[in-house]
Design a protein around this motif. Structure first.
Motif, PDB file in Angstrom:
ATOM      1  N   ARG A  56       0.859  -1.173   0.000  1.00 42.02           N
ATOM      2  CA  ARG A  56       0.000   0.000   0.000  1.00 42.02           C
ATOM      3  C   ARG A  56       0.902   1.231   0.000  1.00 42.02           C
ATOM      4  O   ARG A  56       1.861   1.298   0.763  1.00 42.02           O
ATOM      5  N   VAL A  57       0.580   2.178  -0.856  1.00 45.74           N
ATOM      6  CA  VAL A  57       1.340   3.424  -0.900  1.00 45.74           C
ATOM      7  C   VAL A  57       0.450   4.514  -0.303  1.00 45.74           C
ATOM      8  O   VAL A  57      -0.606   4.836  -0.867  1.00 45.74           O
ATOM      9  N   PRO A  58       0.848   5.069   0.828  1.00 44.69           N
ATOM     10  CA  PRO A  58       0.047   6.138   1.431  1.00 44.69           C
ATOM     11  C   PRO A  58      -0.103   7.324   0.475  1.00 44.69           C
ATOM     12  O   PRO A  58       0.786   7.589  -0.341  1.00 44.69           O
ATOM     13  N   LYS A  59      -1.213   8.028   0.575  1.00 46.05           N
ATOM     14  CA  LYS A  59      -1.503   9.165  -0.301  1.00 46.05           C
ATOM     15  C   LYS A  59      -0.374  10.189  -0.283  1.00 46.05           C
ATOM     16  O   LYS A  59       0.017  10.709  -1.331  1.00 46.05           O
ATOM     17  N   GLU A  60       0.192  10.446   0.885  1.00 43.75           N
ATOM     18  CA  GLU A  60       1.273  11.430   0.986  1.00 43.75           C
ATOM     19  C   GLU A  60       2.499  10.982   0.191  1.00 43.75           C
ATOM     20  O   GLU A  60       3.148  11.789  -0.483  1.00 43.75           O
ATOM     21  N   LEU A  65       5.902  11.089  -4.724  1.00 45.54           N
ATOM     22  CA  LEU A  65       6.460  10.413  -5.900  1.00 45.54           C
ATOM     23  C   LEU A  65       5.982  11.063  -7.191  1.00 45.54           C
ATOM     24  O   LEU A  65       6.778  11.292  -8.117  1.00 45.54           O
ATOM     25  N   VAL A  66       4.692  11.379  -7.257  1.00 47.92           N
ATOM     26  CA  VAL A  66       4.138  12.023  -8.453  1.00 47.92           C
ATOM     27  C   VAL A  66       4.841  13.355  -8.695  1.00 47.92           C
ATOM     28  O   VAL A  66       5.253  13.652  -9.826  1.00 47.92           O
ATOM     29  N   GLN A  67       4.993  14.128  -7.647  1.00 48.97           N
ATOM     30  CA  GLN A  67       5.657  15.435  -7.763  1.00 48.97           C
ATOM     31  C   GLN A  67       7.095  15.273  -8.274  1.00 48.97           C
ATOM     32  O   GLN A  67       7.521  15.978  -9.183  1.00 48.97           O
TER      33      GLN A  67
END
Length: 88
Positions: A56-60, A65-67
């Motif tokens: 599971r990848v936490p939203k934060e 990572l996206v940024q």
């Protein structure tokens, strides 16, 4: 299994993640030509990798990572990626 260049890197990733090498190669092939400046694409990739690894990848963390990826603040070669992830 056929011999591939860089097998040791994929072997290492496979052992650490419990993801089969063939699945890793499929993922890498599916990413060729992907637009890593597109947030939706990057989020889909992160979620697929997490699903494959059973993590599971936490939203934060996903946002971080996206940024980093969309702003090209993440190295894209295996050696640099390895160092980057070890420093996190």
């Amino acid at each position: 299994m056929r011999e591939r260049r860089g097998d040791s890197v994929f072997d290492h990733i496979s052992k650490k993640t419990n993801v089969k090498q063939d699945d890793l190669f499929q993922l890498v092939q599916s990413l060729q030509g992907a637009d890593f400046k597109d947030e939706k694409t990057v989020r889909n990739v992160i979620r697929e990798v997490a699903r494959m690894a059973g993590k599971r990848v936490p939203k934060e963390k996903e946002d971080e990572l996206v940024q980093a990826i969309t702003n090209q603040n993440i190295p894209m070669d295996f050696a640099s990626l390895n160092k980057w992830f070890q420093s996190k």
